[in-house]
Design a protein around this motif. Structure first.
Motif, PDB file in Angstrom:
ATOM      1  N   ALA A  11       0.888  -1.309   0.019  1.00  0.00           N
ATOM      2  CA  ALA A  11      -0.183  -0.008   0.135  1.00  0.00           C
ATOM      3  C   ALA A  11       0.940   1.212  -0.016  1.00  0.00           C
ATOM      4  O   ALA A  11       2.021   1.254   0.733  1.00  0.00           O
ATOM      5  CB  ALA A  11      -1.008  -0.014   1.264  1.00  0.00           C
ATOM      6  N   ILE A  12       0.347   2.334  -0.762  1.00  0.00           N
ATOM      7  CA  ILE A  12       1.194   3.597  -0.791  1.00  0.00           C
ATOM      8  C   ILE A  12       0.940   4.280   0.535  1.00  0.00           C
ATOM      9  O   ILE A  12      -0.337   4.611   0.662  1.00  0.00           O
ATOM     10  CB  ILE A  12       0.854   4.427  -1.976  1.00  0.00           C
ATOM     11  CG1 ILE A  12       1.434   3.614  -3.194  1.00  0.00           C
ATOM     12  CG2 ILE A  12       1.616   5.754  -1.946  1.00  0.00           C
ATOM     13  CD1 ILE A  12       0.893   3.964  -4.645  1.00  0.00           C
ATOM     14  N   GLN A  21       8.311  10.385  -5.250  1.00  0.00           N
ATOM     15  CA  GLN A  21       8.586   9.362  -4.502  1.00  0.00           C
ATOM     16  C   GLN A  21       7.548   9.082  -3.698  1.00  0.00           C
ATOM     17  O   GLN A  21       7.048  10.095  -3.133  1.00  0.00           O
ATOM     18  CB  GLN A  21      10.066   9.345  -4.120  1.00  0.00           C
ATOM     19  CG  GLN A  21      11.205   9.343  -5.074  1.00  0.00           C
ATOM     20  CD  GLN A  21      12.609   9.415  -4.389  1.00  0.00           C
ATOM     21  OE1 GLN A  21      12.661   9.486  -3.211  1.00  0.00           O
ATOM     22  NE2 GLN A  21      13.661   8.961  -5.332  1.00  0.00           N
ATOM     23  N   VAL A  22       7.297   7.719  -3.417  1.00  0.00           N
ATOM     24  CA  VAL A  22       6.415   7.474  -2.192  1.00  0.00           C
ATOM     25  C   VAL A  22       7.004   6.509  -1.336  1.00  0.00           C
ATOM     26  O   VAL A  22       8.040   5.849  -1.566  1.00  0.00           O
ATOM     27  CB  VAL A  22       5.102   6.726  -3.105  1.00  0.00           C
ATOM     28  CG1 VAL A  22       4.368   7.707  -3.906  1.00  0.00           C
ATOM     29  CG2 VAL A  22       5.501   5.594  -3.711  1.00  0.00           C
ATOM     30  N   THR A  23       6.342   6.399  -0.157  1.00  0.00           N
ATOM     31  CA  THR A  23       7.008   5.488   0.999  1.00  0.00           C
ATOM     32  C   THR A  23       5.694   4.284   0.695  1.00  0.00           C
ATOM     33  O   THR A  23       4.388   4.578   0.556  1.00  0.00           O
ATOM     34  CB  THR A  23       6.705   5.974   2.256  1.00  0.00           C
ATOM     35  OG1 THR A  23       5.452   6.521   2.660  1.00  0.00           O
ATOM     36  CG2 THR A  23       7.872   7.049   2.596  1.00  0.00           C
ATOM     37  N   VAL A  24       6.295   3.114   0.743  1.00  0.00           N
ATOM     38  CA  VAL A  24       5.514   2.145   0.512  1.00  0.00           C
ATOM     39  C   VAL A  24       5.309   0.803   1.724  1.00  0.00           C
ATOM     40  O   VAL A  24       6.455   0.695   1.996  1.00  0.00           O
ATOM     41  CB  VAL A  24       5.950   1.413  -0.859  1.00  0.00           C
ATOM     42  CG1 VAL A  24       5.024  -0.111  -1.030  1.00  0.00           C
ATOM     43  CG2 VAL A  24       5.950   2.143  -1.948  1.00  0.00           C
ATOM     44  N   LEU A  52      12.514   0.709  -6.598  1.00  0.00           N
ATOM     45  CA  LEU A  52      12.983   1.035  -5.044  1.00  0.00           C
ATOM     46  C   LEU A  52      14.158   1.781  -5.185  1.00  0.00           C
ATOM     47  O   LEU A  52      15.129   1.574  -5.781  1.00  0.00           O
ATOM     48  CB  LEU A  52      13.036  -0.375  -4.226  1.00  0.00           C
ATOM     49  CG  LEU A  52      12.041  -1.407  -4.404  1.00  0.00           C
ATOM     50  CD1 LEU A  52      12.154  -2.461  -3.626  1.00  0.00           C
ATOM     51  CD2 LEU A  52      10.698  -0.757  -3.968  1.00  0.00           C
ATOM     52  N   LYS A  53      14.177   2.760  -4.208  1.00  0.00           N
ATOM     53  CA  LYS A  53      15.142   3.649  -3.949  1.00  0.00           C
ATOM     54  C   LYS A  53      15.809   3.495  -2.686  1.00  0.00           C
ATOM     55  O   LYS A  53      17.045   4.200  -2.473  1.00  0.00           O
ATOM     56  CB  LYS A  53      14.494   5.194  -4.352  1.00  0.00           C
ATOM     57  CG  LYS A  53      14.149   5.443  -5.567  1.00  0.00           C
ATOM     58  CD  LYS A  53      14.937   5.103  -6.716  1.00  0.00           C
ATOM     59  CE  LYS A  53      15.840   6.119  -7.148  1.00  0.00           C
ATOM     60  NZ  LYS A  53      16.578   5.773  -8.296  1.00  0.00           N
ATOM     61  N   GLY A  54      15.158   3.057  -1.613  1.00  0.00           N
ATOM     62  CA  GLY A  54      15.574   3.085  -0.338  1.00  0.00           C
ATOM     63  C   GLY A  54      14.666   2.524   0.663  1.00  0.00           C
ATOM     64  O   GLY A  54      13.604   2.193   0.251  1.00  0.00           O
ATOM     65  N   LEU A  60       9.383   1.121   2.460  1.00  0.00           N
ATOM     66  CA  LEU A  60      10.331   1.127   1.219  1.00  0.00           C
ATOM     67  C   LEU A  60      10.141   2.636   0.638  1.00  0.00           C
ATOM     68  O   LEU A  60       8.901   3.248   0.667  1.00  0.00           O
ATOM     69  CB  LEU A  60      10.068   0.149   0.223  1.00  0.00           C
ATOM     70  CG  LEU A  60      10.349  -1.259   0.628  1.00  0.00           C
ATOM     71  CD1 LEU A  60       9.868  -1.966  -0.609  1.00  0.00           C
ATOM     72  CD2 LEU A  60      11.841  -1.264   1.000  1.00  0.00           C
ATOM     73  N   ILE A  61      11.008   3.157   0.061  1.00  0.00           N
ATOM     74  CA  ILE A  61      10.861   4.431  -0.690  1.00  0.00           C
ATOM     75  C   ILE A  61      11.079   3.975  -2.317  1.00  0.00           C
ATOM     76  O   ILE A  61      11.862   3.454  -2.327  1.00  0.00           O
ATOM     77  CB  ILE A  61      11.787   5.533  -0.388  1.00  0.00           C
ATOM     78  CG1 ILE A  61      11.863   5.838   1.222  1.00  0.00           C
ATOM     79  CG2 ILE A  61      12.001   6.729  -1.148  1.00  0.00           C
ATOM     80  CD1 ILE A  61      13.204   6.711   1.587  1.00  0.00           C
TER      81      ILE A  61
END
Length: 183
Positions: A11-12, A21-24, A52-54, A60-61
């Motif tokens: 889920a976002i 960017q979003v956190t997931v 995925l960025k981090g 996750l970002i």
């Protein structure tokens, strides 16, 4: 024709920064595997490809293809992301299954009486619950424990259920009201 089963993988949860960017929040065993199944989709069928960025505070970002700014990312907040069930690997152990595999199974008691069909699996924080819906539309929540659900037979399309007395059909609010003292 039955719709394809979808499994919610993430889920976002929010927005991260100004570049879209979003956190997931992921629901996969290994959080980073959420992007390994290809594009994900929401309830409306819109497709999302994550990069995925981090990580940040257990989430996750990610960048989402086509989302370039914070405003576009804000609109996605709260979206649940799904993958088709057949895109997931088969469980390795015969005792393992995906909750999505339970939806639609017959729920039968020890006397082989049909109690209804599994319509959902929930977890509100105190353990997993099976929702069983009968032919009249009545629903009951059953603890998803080995005592209450001692057998799952995916091949036969059924679960064996030994409901606790407090979840028996006919028990509940209307029985309490019937037995309440008259004033």
């Amino acid at each position: 024709m039955t719709p394809e089963k979808l499994v919610c993988l993430a889920a976002i949860a929010g927005v991260h920064g100004v570049r879209g960017q979003v956190t997931v929040k992921t629901f996969t065993e290994e959080p980073g595997s959420v992007a390994a199944y290809g594009p994900l989709q929401d309830e409306e069928g819109n497709s999302y490809r994550l990069r995925l960025k981090g990580r940040k505070k257990g989430m996750l970002i990610a960048e989402i293809e086509g989302v370039k700014d914070r405003n576009a990312a804000e609109v996605l907040k709260g979206k649940r992301l799904y993958v088709k069930r057949d895109a997931l690997p088969q469980p390795e152990d015969s005792e393992e299954f995906y909750f999505a595999d339970l939806i639609g199974l017959e729920a039968r008691d020890n006397a082989d009486r049909l109690l209804g069909h599994v319509s959902a699996v929930y977890n509100f924080g105190a353990g997993d619950l099976l929702e069983v819906r009968d032919e009249t539309g009545g629903e009951r929540l059953l603890p998803f424990t080995r005592d209450v659900v001692p057998e799952i037979d995916l091949d036969q399309g059924r679960v064996l259920v030994d409901p606790p007395p407090e979840t028996e059909a006919g028990s509940g609010q209307e029985d309490e009201e019937k037995n309440a003292p008259k004033t």
